[in-house]
Design a protein around this motif. Structure first.
Motif, PDB file in Angstrom:
ATOM      1  N   ALA A 113       0.825  -1.214   0.000  1.00 22.20           N
ATOM      2  CA  ALA A 113       0.000   0.000   0.000  1.00 22.20           C
ATOM      3  C   ALA A 113       0.855   1.259   0.000  1.00 22.20           C
ATOM      4  O   ALA A 113       0.604   2.206  -0.758  1.00 22.20           O
ATOM      5  CB  ALA A 113      -0.930  -0.007   1.216  1.00 22.20           C
ATOM      6  N   PHE A 114       1.891   1.275   0.847  1.00 21.71           N
ATOM      7  CA  PHE A 114       2.697   2.492   0.969  1.00 21.71           C
ATOM      8  C   PHE A 114       3.561   2.710  -0.262  1.00 21.71           C
ATOM      9  O   PHE A 114       3.760   3.857  -0.693  1.00 21.71           O
ATOM     10  CB  PHE A 114       3.563   2.433   2.232  1.00 21.71           C
ATOM     11  N   GLU A 115       4.079   1.628  -0.839  1.00 22.79           N
ATOM     12  CA  GLU A 115       4.863   1.777  -2.067  1.00 22.79           C
ATOM     13  C   GLU A 115       3.989   2.335  -3.193  1.00 22.79           C
ATOM     14  O   GLU A 115       4.453   3.140  -4.003  1.00 22.79           O
ATOM     15  CB  GLU A 115       5.468   0.434  -2.473  1.00 22.79           C
ATOM     16  N   LEU A 116       2.724   1.921  -3.239  1.00 24.73           N
ATOM     17  CA  LEU A 116       1.827   2.440  -4.266  1.00 24.73           C
ATOM     18  C   LEU A 116       1.511   3.911  -4.041  1.00 24.73           C
ATOM     19  O   LEU A 116       1.651   4.741  -4.954  1.00 24.73           O
ATOM     20  CB  LEU A 116       0.534   1.617  -4.299  1.00 24.73           C
ATOM     21  N   VAL A 117       1.122   4.277  -2.838  1.00 23.29           N
ATOM     22  CA  VAL A 117       0.725   5.672  -2.603  1.00 23.29           C
ATOM     23  C   VAL A 117       1.923   6.604  -2.725  1.00 23.29           C
ATOM     24  O   VAL A 117       1.757   7.799  -3.031  1.00 23.29           O
ATOM     25  CB  VAL A 117       0.025   5.821  -1.238  1.00 23.29           C
ATOM     26  N   SER A 118       3.132   6.076  -2.526  1.00 22.18           N
ATOM     27  CA  SER A 118       4.331   6.900  -2.661  1.00 22.18           C
ATOM     28  C   SER A 118       4.592   7.313  -4.107  1.00 22.18           C
ATOM     29  O   SER A 118       5.422   8.183  -4.366  1.00 22.18           O
ATOM     30  CB  SER A 118       5.558   6.158  -2.104  1.00 22.18           C
ATOM     31  N   GLU A 119       3.900   6.687  -5.049  1.00 23.35           N
ATOM     32  CA  GLU A 119       4.007   7.096  -6.454  1.00 23.35           C
ATOM     33  C   GLU A 119       3.434   8.495  -6.676  1.00 23.35           C
ATOM     34  O   GLU A 119       3.745   9.148  -7.668  1.00 23.35           O
ATOM     35  CB  GLU A 119       3.256   6.112  -7.356  1.00 23.35           C
ATOM     36  N   PRO A 135       9.844   6.551  -5.267  1.00 24.03           N
ATOM     37  CA  PRO A 135       9.483   5.485  -6.202  1.00 24.03           C
ATOM     38  C   PRO A 135      10.528   5.250  -7.295  1.00 24.03           C
ATOM     39  O   PRO A 135      10.477   4.237  -7.989  1.00 24.03           O
ATOM     40  CB  PRO A 135       8.161   5.975  -6.809  1.00 24.03           C
ATOM     41  N   LEU A 136      11.460   6.178  -7.444  1.00 22.80           N
ATOM     42  CA  LEU A 136      12.480   6.050  -8.485  1.00 22.80           C
ATOM     43  C   LEU A 136      13.811   5.524  -7.953  1.00 22.80           C
ATOM     44  O   LEU A 136      14.761   5.356  -8.719  1.00 22.80           O
ATOM     45  CB  LEU A 136      12.704   7.402  -9.176  1.00 22.80           C
ATOM     46  N   ALA A 137      13.883   5.282  -6.648  1.00 23.15           N
ATOM     47  CA  ALA A 137      15.140   4.816  -6.049  1.00 23.15           C
ATOM     48  C   ALA A 137      15.459   3.408  -6.532  1.00 23.15           C
ATOM     49  O   ALA A 137      14.609   2.511  -6.500  1.00 23.15           O
ATOM     50  CB  ALA A 137      15.045   4.847  -4.528  1.00 23.15           C
ATOM     51  N   ALA A 138      16.687   3.205  -6.975  1.00 25.97           N
ATOM     52  CA  ALA A 138      17.124   1.888  -7.438  1.00 25.97           C
ATOM     53  C   ALA A 138      17.435   1.005  -6.235  1.00 25.97           C
ATOM     54  O   ALA A 138      18.328   1.308  -5.448  1.00 25.97           O
ATOM     55  CB  ALA A 138      18.359   2.028  -8.319  1.00 25.97           C
ATOM     56  N   LEU A 139      16.679  -0.069  -6.089  1.00 24.73           N
ATOM     57  CA  LEU A 139      16.842  -0.970  -4.956  1.00 24.73           C
ATOM     58  C   LEU A 139      16.864  -2.408  -5.449  1.00 24.73           C
ATOM     59  O   LEU A 139      16.254  -2.738  -6.469  1.00 24.73           O
ATOM     60  CB  LEU A 139      15.668  -0.807  -3.976  1.00 24.73           C
ATOM     61  N   PRO A 140      17.552  -3.291  -4.726  1.00 26.96           N
ATOM     62  CA  PRO A 140      17.505  -4.702  -5.105  1.00 26.96           C
ATOM     63  C   PRO A 140      16.203  -5.342  -4.629  1.00 26.96           C
ATOM     64  O   PRO A 140      15.675  -4.985  -3.577  1.00 26.96           O
ATOM     65  CB  PRO A 140      18.709  -5.306  -4.381  1.00 26.96           C
ATOM     66  N   ASP A 144      11.174  -2.453  -9.622  1.00 31.24           N
ATOM     67  CA  ASP A 144      10.536  -1.823 -10.784  1.00 31.24           C
ATOM     68  C   ASP A 144      10.374  -0.329 -10.527  1.00 31.24           C
ATOM     69  O   ASP A 144       9.460   0.095  -9.820  1.00 31.24           O
ATOM     70  CB  ASP A 144       9.178  -2.474 -11.057  1.00 31.24           C
ATOM     71  N   CYS A 145      11.288   0.445 -11.078  1.00 29.57           N
ATOM     72  CA  CYS A 145      11.239   1.906 -10.939  1.00 29.57           C
ATOM     73  C   CYS A 145      10.787   2.568 -12.237  1.00 29.57           C
ATOM     74  O   CYS A 145      10.957   3.782 -12.420  1.00 29.57           O
ATOM     75  CB  CYS A 145      12.618   2.454 -10.549  1.00 29.57           C
ATOM     76  N   GLY A 146      10.229   1.781 -13.137  1.00 31.79           N
ATOM     77  CA  GLY A 146       9.806   2.320 -14.420  1.00 31.79           C
ATOM     78  C   GLY A 146       8.786   3.431 -14.271  1.00 31.79           C
ATOM     79  O   GLY A 146       7.819   3.302 -13.529  1.00 31.79           O
ATOM     80  N   GLY A 152       5.771   1.295 -24.457  1.00 36.18           N
ATOM     81  CA  GLY A 152       7.072   0.691 -24.720  1.00 36.18           C
ATOM     82  C   GLY A 152       7.677   0.064 -23.483  1.00 36.18           C
ATOM     83  O   GLY A 152       8.840  -0.346 -23.477  1.00 36.18           O
ATOM     84  N   MET A 153       6.904  -0.034 -22.409  1.00 35.06           N
ATOM     85  CA  MET A 153       7.374  -0.586 -21.144  1.00 35.06           C
ATOM     86  C   MET A 153       6.243  -1.417 -20.545  1.00 35.06           C
ATOM     87  O   MET A 153       5.082  -1.032 -20.608  1.00 35.06           O
ATOM     88  CB  MET A 153       7.725   0.554 -20.170  1.00 35.06           C
ATOM     89  N   ARG A 154       6.595  -2.566 -19.966  1.00 32.40           N
ATOM     90  CA  ARG A 154       5.562  -3.360 -19.301  1.00 32.40           C
ATOM     91  C   ARG A 154       5.818  -3.363 -17.794  1.00 32.40           C
ATOM     92  O   ARG A 154       6.926  -3.047 -17.328  1.00 32.40           O
ATOM     93  CB  ARG A 154       5.521  -4.783 -19.846  1.00 32.40           C
ATOM     94  N   HIS A 155       4.801  -3.795 -17.048  1.00 33.78           N
ATOM     95  CA  HIS A 155       4.889  -3.812 -15.580  1.00 33.78           C
ATOM     96  C   HIS A 155       4.419  -5.147 -15.018  1.00 33.78           C
ATOM     97  O   HIS A 155       3.560  -5.188 -14.143  1.00 33.78           O
ATOM     98  CB  HIS A 155       4.042  -2.686 -14.973  1.00 33.78           C
ATOM     99  N   PHE A 156       4.978  -6.252 -15.468  1.00 30.22           N
ATOM    100  CA  PHE A 156       4.638  -7.542 -14.867  1.00 30.22           C
ATOM    101  C   PHE A 156       4.922  -7.509 -13.362  1.00 30.22           C
ATOM    102  O   PHE A 156       5.954  -7.001 -12.920  1.00 30.22           O
ATOM    103  CB  PHE A 156       5.472  -8.662 -15.488  1.00 30.22           C
ATOM    104  N   ARG A 157       3.998  -8.059 -12.593  1.00 28.50           N
ATOM    105  CA  ARG A 157       4.182  -8.152 -11.145  1.00 28.50           C
ATOM    106  C   ARG A 157       3.638  -9.505 -10.694  1.00 28.50           C
ATOM    107  O   ARG A 157       2.437  -9.698 -10.585  1.00 28.50           O
ATOM    108  CB  ARG A 157       3.444  -7.007 -10.438  1.00 28.50           C
ATOM    109  N   HIS A 158       4.547 -10.428 -10.477  1.00 35.49           N
ATOM    110  CA  HIS A 158       4.130 -11.794 -10.156  1.00 35.49           C
ATOM    111  C   HIS A 158       4.190 -12.071  -8.661  1.00 35.49           C
ATOM    112  O   HIS A 158       4.764 -11.294  -7.917  1.00 35.49           O
ATOM    113  CB  HIS A 158       5.016 -12.790 -10.899  1.00 35.49           C
TER     114      HIS A 158
END
Length: 529
Positions: A261-267, A365-370, A385-387, A523-529
């Motif tokens: 939830a928080f990762e989504l609202v942080s967008e 939301p743009l921070a590069a994290l593993p 996924d920081c796309g 031109g970008m996809r957002h698969f989330r499995h």
């Protein structure tokens, strides 16, 4: 292996001096001789304690900017000697090595140095060598030696000494040793991970991760599964760093869903206006913007009131009393926001089972994290996924281009779709989701389920038409056939955002044109499995 073993001599060398003086005083009061180095020795002496310098013990001064001070047989012999083995005892006597029964070490602040953005050379200088070497030696010889690497264990050591007449039990020393090895492992993991990034090695031959226990959990996803929650030491705002103001402990599922939830609202940056995300089982069941947080919540709630019951609510701004009043009308597991005012806290205080968390800020939301996931025999590692897509990144694929209003909703829908399990279909109208289809094996089914949910809410709210009528739709991956697109059109969608790139793009575009739809490719996809 003996059980009780007395502490008569302690070597203390710490970077974090929290509680140092009190602990040193407590040891000295129990007749324990103190050895120390550099700044630690100075701090203890300033407190009036008698301390022997390690340099006096070894016969060598600290040298090479402190790089060499404890790497000496007088230290490591005192830590590693087996006290019940005759040849070890004889070697100690022959070489004038006295036993060390307690080692207290915390390491150079490497992780903090990296977190501060220090340069390469500064980071290298903050890699501790003597500390880990002593810790590992003491931990190996836990039959006789106590090793403390955490300030939190000071009191436990003193309790052992008081309970066992100046000695500690083998079980206690084993616990300390396990903690010590975990600390050196975490330290080495931090160094190796930093160095991989510093030298540009995105997939090094060996990779290690580490964490610190934040909470023992009652169980995992199900009651028959054991579980625990660990922090990774980063300061990213979110469930791991949040302050919990009320409510019972978070469960495994609470933590997982609250993070989603928080990762989504942080967008949605606060400067773009109030936003709310409601999550159930790691999927959004309602996301919306509004003029106020209260309005954003109500609009998100109206996407799927049934699923919102017992859900997780995330807000992108300061939770106020008016919003809290609305949220309190139904059962909610967790509310998370950067801040909460006193009025909101007072309202929620009446809901003893509701957990309120504040984070102090939104996550970047743009921070590069593993991001990693365990599989049998190994784990998968990828970038988070920081796309991010803006209007300038879109390609209009159809004869009709989206209107300005449609374009705004398309970008909103695309952002939400990034956080919906694949296959993901998201209907949006006027800055609010009106139907979400998640986790289906068929994209057609996801489109159909989202439309059914929209119609259900129309019935609940007494609306003449489904809110999907006049909406836009986002698909996290391309439409392989036109059937999924036509399902969305039948539900009332007027514009579509999708990655494009299917072998049948021409067929899908032709179907969109025939239906009068506007369609853009990312031109970008957002698969989330």
């Amino acid at each position: 292996m003996s059980n009780l073993h007395p502490i008569r001599r302690a070597l203390i060398s710490v970077s974090d001096k929290t509680g140092l003086v009190a602990f040193g005083q407590a040891l000295a009061a129990r007749g324990i001789a103190l050895l120390s180095t550099g700044g630690t020795a100075r701090t203890l002496r300033e407190a009036g304690l008698e301390v022997t310098d390690v340099a006096e013990l070894t016969g060598f001064p600290e040298m090479m900017d402190g790089r060499v001070k404890t790497l000496h047989p007088a230290v490591h012999g005192g830590l590693l000697a087996l006290r019940d083995k005759d040849d070890h005892v004889q070697a100690m006597e022959q070489h004038g090595i006295a036993p060390i029964d307690l080692l207290v070490v915390n390491l150079y602040p490497f992780e903090a140095t990296v977190a501060q953005g220090a340069g390469y050379d500064d980071c290298i200088e903050n890699i501790d060598i003597g500390g880990p070497a002593m810790i590992r030696a003491a931990a190996k010889n836990h039959a006789f030696v106590n090793v403390v690497v955490d300030v939190a264990d000071y009191d436990a050591v003193l309790e052992q000494l008081d309970t066992h007449d100046g000695a500690t039990t083998l079980a206690f020393r084993q616990q300390l040793a396990q903690t010590a090895y975990a600390r050196t492992a975490a330290y080495d993991a931090a160094v190796s991970t930093w160095m991989a990034g510093a030298i540009g090695a995105p997939a090094p031959r060996r990779r290690a991760f580490a964490g610190t226990l934040a909470q023992n959990l009652r169980y995992g996803e199900n009651p028959h599964q054991s579980a625990a929650f660990y922090r990774d030491g980063t300061d990213r705002p979110g469930v791991a760093t949040a302050v919990q103001h009320q409510g019972k402990e978070l469960s495994y599922n609470n933590i997982n869903d609250t993070d989603a939830a928080f990762e989504l609202v942080s967008e949605f940056a606060p400067g773009d206006g109030p936003a709310c995300a409601i999550i159930k089982h790691a999927n959004p069941c309602g996301v919306a913007r509004g003029e106020t947080l209260q309005q954003a919540y109500l609009r998100a709630f109206d996407c799927d009131r049934t699923s919102a019951f017992g859900g997780i609510i995330a807000l992108n701004g300061r939770l106020d009393g008016a919003t809290a009043e609305e949220i309190a009308k139904i059962f909610t597991e967790v509310v998370i926001a950067p801040e909460a005012d006193d009025a909101a806290k007072e309202i929620f205080a009446k809901k003893k089972n509701l957990r309120l968390l504040t984070t102090g800020a939104l996550a970047d939301p743009l921070a590069a994290l593993p991001a990693f996931r365990q599989v049998a025999g190994g784990f998968l590692l990828q970038d988070k996924d920081c796309g991010h897509i803006t209007a300038a990144d879109l390609t209009v694929a159809t004869k009709r281009a989206p209107t300005e209003a449609e374009l705004a909703d398309l970008l909103f829908a695309w952002t939400v779709a990034k956080h919906v399990k694949s296959n993901a279909i998201v209907y949006v109208k006027d800055g609010a989701t009106v139907g979400v289809g998640a986790g289906q094996m068929s994209r057609v089914d996801s489109a159909n389920i989202a439309a059914i949910k929209a119609q259900r809410m129309a019935n609940t709210l007494g609306l003449k038409d489904s809110p999907a009528k006049g909406s836009v739709v986002a698909s996290d991956a391309f439409f392989p056939f036109a059937d999924g697109l036509m399902e969305a059109a039948a539900a009332g969608a007027t514009a579509v955002i999708q990655p494009g790139g299917s072998m049948r793009d021409d067929e899908v575009i032709a179907a969109a044109d025939a239906a009068g739809l506007a369609m853009v490719f990312t031109g970008m996809r957002h698969f989330r499995h």
